[in-house]
Design a protein around this motif. Sequence first.
Motif, PDB file in Angstrom:
ATOM      1  N   THR A  35      -9.124 -10.439 -17.833  1.00 20.47           N
ATOM      2  CA  THR A  35      -8.518 -10.728 -16.537  1.00 20.47           C
ATOM      3  C   THR A  35      -9.627 -10.808 -15.488  1.00 20.47           C
ATOM      4  OG1 THR A  35      -6.583  -9.461 -17.231  1.00 20.47           O
ATOM      5  CG2 THR A  35      -6.808  -9.900 -14.863  1.00 20.47           C
ATOM      6  N   PRO A  36      -9.548 -11.737 -14.511  1.00 24.78           N
ATOM      7  CA  PRO A  36     -10.605 -11.840 -13.497  1.00 24.78           C
ATOM      8  C   PRO A  36     -10.897 -10.507 -12.815  1.00 24.78           C
ATOM      9  CG  PRO A  36      -9.110 -13.707 -13.320  1.00 24.78           C
ATOM     10  CD  PRO A  36      -8.508 -12.769 -14.327  1.00 24.78           C
ATOM     11  N   ALA A  37     -12.174 -10.227 -12.623  1.00 21.50           N
ATOM     12  CA  ALA A  37     -12.591  -8.941 -12.054  1.00 21.50           C
ATOM     13  C   ALA A  37     -12.012  -8.728 -10.666  1.00 21.50           C
ATOM     14  CB  ALA A  37     -14.119  -8.872 -12.009  1.00 21.50           C
ATOM     15  N   GLY A  38     -11.924  -9.798  -9.868  1.00 19.58           N
ATOM     16  CA  GLY A  38     -11.396  -9.664  -8.515  1.00 19.58           C
ATOM     17  C   GLY A  38      -9.952  -9.223  -8.485  1.00 19.58           C
ATOM     18  N   MET A  39      -9.206  -9.641  -9.482  1.00 21.59           N
ATOM     19  CA  MET A  39      -7.797  -9.266  -9.578  1.00 21.59           C
ATOM     20  C   MET A  39      -7.666  -7.762  -9.841  1.00 21.59           C
ATOM     21  SD  MET A  39      -5.051 -11.338 -11.915  1.00 21.59           S
ATOM     22  CE  MET A  39      -3.300 -11.357 -11.496  1.00 21.59           C
ATOM     23  N   LEU A  40      -8.477  -7.264 -10.770  1.00 18.82           N
ATOM     24  CA  LEU A  40      -8.434  -5.845 -11.098  1.00 18.82           C
ATOM     25  C   LEU A  40      -8.984  -4.979  -9.965  1.00 18.82           C
ATOM     26  CD1 LEU A  40      -9.618  -6.067 -14.823  1.00 18.82           C
ATOM     27  CD2 LEU A  40      -7.284  -5.940 -13.949  1.00 18.82           C
ATOM     28  N   GLN A  41     -10.017  -5.481  -9.283  1.00 15.41           N
ATOM     29  CA  GLN A  41     -10.589  -4.720  -8.173  1.00 15.41           C
ATOM     30  C   GLN A  41      -9.595  -4.589  -7.029  1.00 15.41           C
ATOM     31  OE1 GLN A  41     -13.611  -3.120  -8.343  1.00 15.41           O
ATOM     32  NE2 GLN A  41     -12.826  -2.129  -6.499  1.00 15.41           N
ATOM     33  N   ALA A  42      -8.808  -5.630  -6.809  1.00 17.40           N
ATOM     34  CA  ALA A  42      -7.802  -5.577  -5.740  1.00 17.40           C
ATOM     35  C   ALA A  42      -6.805  -4.447  -5.991  1.00 17.40           C
ATOM     36  CB  ALA A  42      -7.080  -6.917  -5.642  1.00 17.40           C
ATOM     37  N   ILE A  43      -6.492  -4.195  -7.260  1.00 24.97           N
ATOM     38  CA  ILE A  43      -5.590  -3.082  -7.581  1.00 24.97           C
ATOM     39  C   ILE A  43      -6.276  -1.752  -7.299  1.00 24.97           C
ATOM     40  CG2 ILE A  43      -4.312  -1.948  -9.432  1.00 24.97           C
ATOM     41  CD1 ILE A  43      -4.021  -4.695 -10.765  1.00 24.97           C
ATOM     42  N   ARG A  44      -7.546  -1.646  -7.674  1.00 24.89           N
ATOM     43  CA  ARG A  44      -8.280  -0.394  -7.423  1.00 24.89           C
ATOM     44  C   ARG A  44      -8.402  -0.111  -5.923  1.00 24.89           C
ATOM     45  NH1 ARG A  44     -11.926  -3.071 -11.119  1.00 24.89           N
ATOM     46  NH2 ARG A  44     -11.510  -2.401 -13.261  1.00 24.89           N
ATOM     47  N   ASP A  45      -8.462  -1.157  -5.123  1.00 28.39           N
ATOM     48  CA  ASP A  45      -8.660  -0.998  -3.684  1.00 28.39           C
ATOM     49  C   ASP A  45      -7.378  -0.743  -2.908  1.00 28.39           C
ATOM     50  OD1 ASP A  45     -11.360  -1.409  -4.064  1.00 28.39           O
ATOM     51  OD2 ASP A  45     -11.312  -3.530  -3.501  1.00 28.39           O
ATOM     52  N   ILE A  46      -6.244  -0.723  -3.582  1.00 29.60           N
ATOM     53  CA  ILE A  46      -4.964  -0.524  -2.891  1.00 29.60           C
ATOM     54  C   ILE A  46      -4.964   0.824  -2.172  1.00 29.60           C
ATOM     55  CG2 ILE A  46      -2.498  -0.077  -3.240  1.00 29.60           C
ATOM     56  CD1 ILE A  46      -2.532  -2.186  -5.427  1.00 29.60           C
ATOM     57  N   ASP A  47      -4.507   0.791  -0.929  1.00 29.42           N
ATOM     58  CA  ASP A  47      -4.446   2.014  -0.118  1.00 29.42           C
ATOM     59  C   ASP A  47      -3.195   1.950   0.752  1.00 29.42           C
ATOM     60  OD1 ASP A  47      -4.942   4.335   1.242  1.00 29.42           O
ATOM     61  OD2 ASP A  47      -6.477   3.493   2.560  1.00 29.42           O
ATOM     62  N   PHE A  48      -2.079   2.476   0.222  1.00 29.17           N
ATOM     63  CA  PHE A  48      -0.873   2.549   1.042  1.00 29.17           C
ATOM     64  C   PHE A  48      -0.211   3.902   0.847  1.00 29.17           C
ATOM     65  CE2 PHE A  48       0.539  -0.361  -2.570  1.00 29.17           C
ATOM     66  CZ  PHE A  48       1.103   0.641  -3.358  1.00 29.17           C
ATOM     67  N   ASP A  49       0.550   4.310   1.840  1.00 34.54           N
ATOM     68  CA  ASP A  49       1.230   5.601   1.795  1.00 34.54           C
ATOM     69  C   ASP A  49       2.631   5.484   1.222  1.00 34.54           C
ATOM     70  OD1 ASP A  49      -0.909   6.999   2.986  1.00 34.54           O
ATOM     71  OD2 ASP A  49      -0.275   6.325   4.974  1.00 34.54           O
ATOM     72  N   VAL A  50       3.214   4.280   1.344  1.00 31.77           N
ATOM     73  CA  VAL A  50       4.564   4.044   0.829  1.00 31.77           C
ATOM     74  C   VAL A  50       4.535   2.787  -0.026  1.00 31.77           C
ATOM     75  CG1 VAL A  50       6.960   3.546   1.408  1.00 31.77           C
ATOM     76  CG2 VAL A  50       5.626   5.115   2.847  1.00 31.77           C
ATOM     77  N   TRP A  51       4.981   2.909  -1.260  1.00 30.06           N
ATOM     78  CA  TRP A  51       5.065   1.766  -2.173  1.00 30.06           C
ATOM     79  C   TRP A  51       6.413   1.088  -1.901  1.00 30.06           C
ATOM     80  CZ3 TRP A  51       3.090   2.392  -7.835  1.00 30.06           C
ATOM     81  CH2 TRP A  51       2.958   1.129  -8.422  1.00 30.06           C
ATOM     82  N   ALA A  52       6.414   0.163  -0.967  1.00 25.25           N
ATOM     83  CA  ALA A  52       7.652  -0.350  -0.397  1.00 25.25           C
ATOM     84  C   ALA A  52       8.113  -1.646  -1.059  1.00 25.25           C
ATOM     85  CB  ALA A  52       7.455  -0.602   1.105  1.00 25.25           C
ATOM     86  N   TYR A  53       9.376  -1.989  -0.780  1.00 22.11           N
ATOM     87  CA  TYR A  53       9.873  -3.304  -1.151  1.00 22.11           C
ATOM     88  C   TYR A  53       9.010  -4.389  -0.505  1.00 22.11           C
ATOM     89  CZ  TYR A  53      14.452  -1.371  -2.609  1.00 22.11           C
ATOM     90  OH  TYR A  53      15.462  -0.698  -3.231  1.00 22.11           O
TER      91      TYR A  53
END
Length: 402
Positions: free
Chosen positions: A45-63
């Motif tokens: 899988t493209p590295a940028g795609m996986l890095q975007a997941i690692r960089d996620i920073d939210f307090d609420v996993w919302a709709y």
Amino acid sequence: MPTISSRGHQMPASPIRKLTPFADQAKKDGKKIYHLNIGQPDIKTPAGMLQAIRDIDFDVWAYTPSEGTSTYRNKLVEYYNKLAYNITANQILVTNGGSEAISIAMQACLNPGDEIIIPEPFYANYNGFACPADVVIRPIMSHIEDGFALPSIAAFEKVINDKTKAIVICNPNNPTGYLYSREELEALKALCLKYDLYLFADEAYREFCYDGKEFISPMHLEGLENHVVIFDTVSKRYSACGARLGCLITKNAELYQVALKFAQARLSPPAVAQIAATAAVDTPQSYFDEVLEEYTERRDVLVAGLNALPGVFCPNPGGAFYVVARFPIDNSDKFCQWMLESFEYENETVMMAPAAGFYSSSDAGKNEVRLAYVLHTDELKKALVCLEKALAAYPGRTTTSA
């Protein structure tokens, strides 16, 4: 005990996955299995795609919005308009995989009992999507002898009636790998305009076109704007099958609004997958060039190897990463199960998908199998050795594959 619905009993099993219990047992018995049965790429899988997941920073996993986030849809506009689709974000409906896009389109465009025409063999799950939508599939036969080219327009017209509402193509095709030409698509355009039909185009394998062949989408055909519905997915393009993210694209404003109601009923597409897929659009072209080179080599190894086996015939596909091959066997379901249950060569065997499951016509594809070239060439070569030994030992071998 409460009864099961008639629809539940009618729901077909997947020819791609139904042999999994036999594969599981074979693995327990210590056999190594070369999985050529399912389109699960081994490409990273493209590295940028996986890095975007690692960089996620939210307090609420919302709709997310039912139609998909504006960030992702606007990013998709960049991707599709580079391909000359000339669309806007308001013509993209983000879905839970390409599968949901197909299901929504069937329910939004067709009434119970309406009919769709699909050249066969076709992606087996179209049967599964048609069942809950109460839609009737009218297959028309394409033939292995001509590489599974589009059937004649006369063949389409023979099955068109008052209940016919759509034609479905998968381009490049799963399971055959056939890549439709501009002339074939123009012929379908004329047919859809003549009979006022939708043209559904499953474009999951758009990036996989070989030998310099041109990919043509119905979106490139002028005058068909209100008839075209595109299904797409990140699964194959970015080797991200587990993301379960796809989309439906249409320039038909009324259809879009109806499709959106079905999307609202299931609430929203996945948030994390959209974050990853937004980053994926910026994947450099070099990634796709390397992937295409790899798959071209795999295709060449597999097709040449199959055609070198006595009694086997395999056309050379122009796209996707599948082939349908004709084997000198009595029954592909029995053969594929026998490969897992009763055969091994040096403690190895091969898992394939019986091609009969990709046909609606009875008795079609009984001596054909679908193979996905999703393994490295060294493993494909070992799988071919297993197949050669298996075909020589199979009790149901026939004298010819014709």
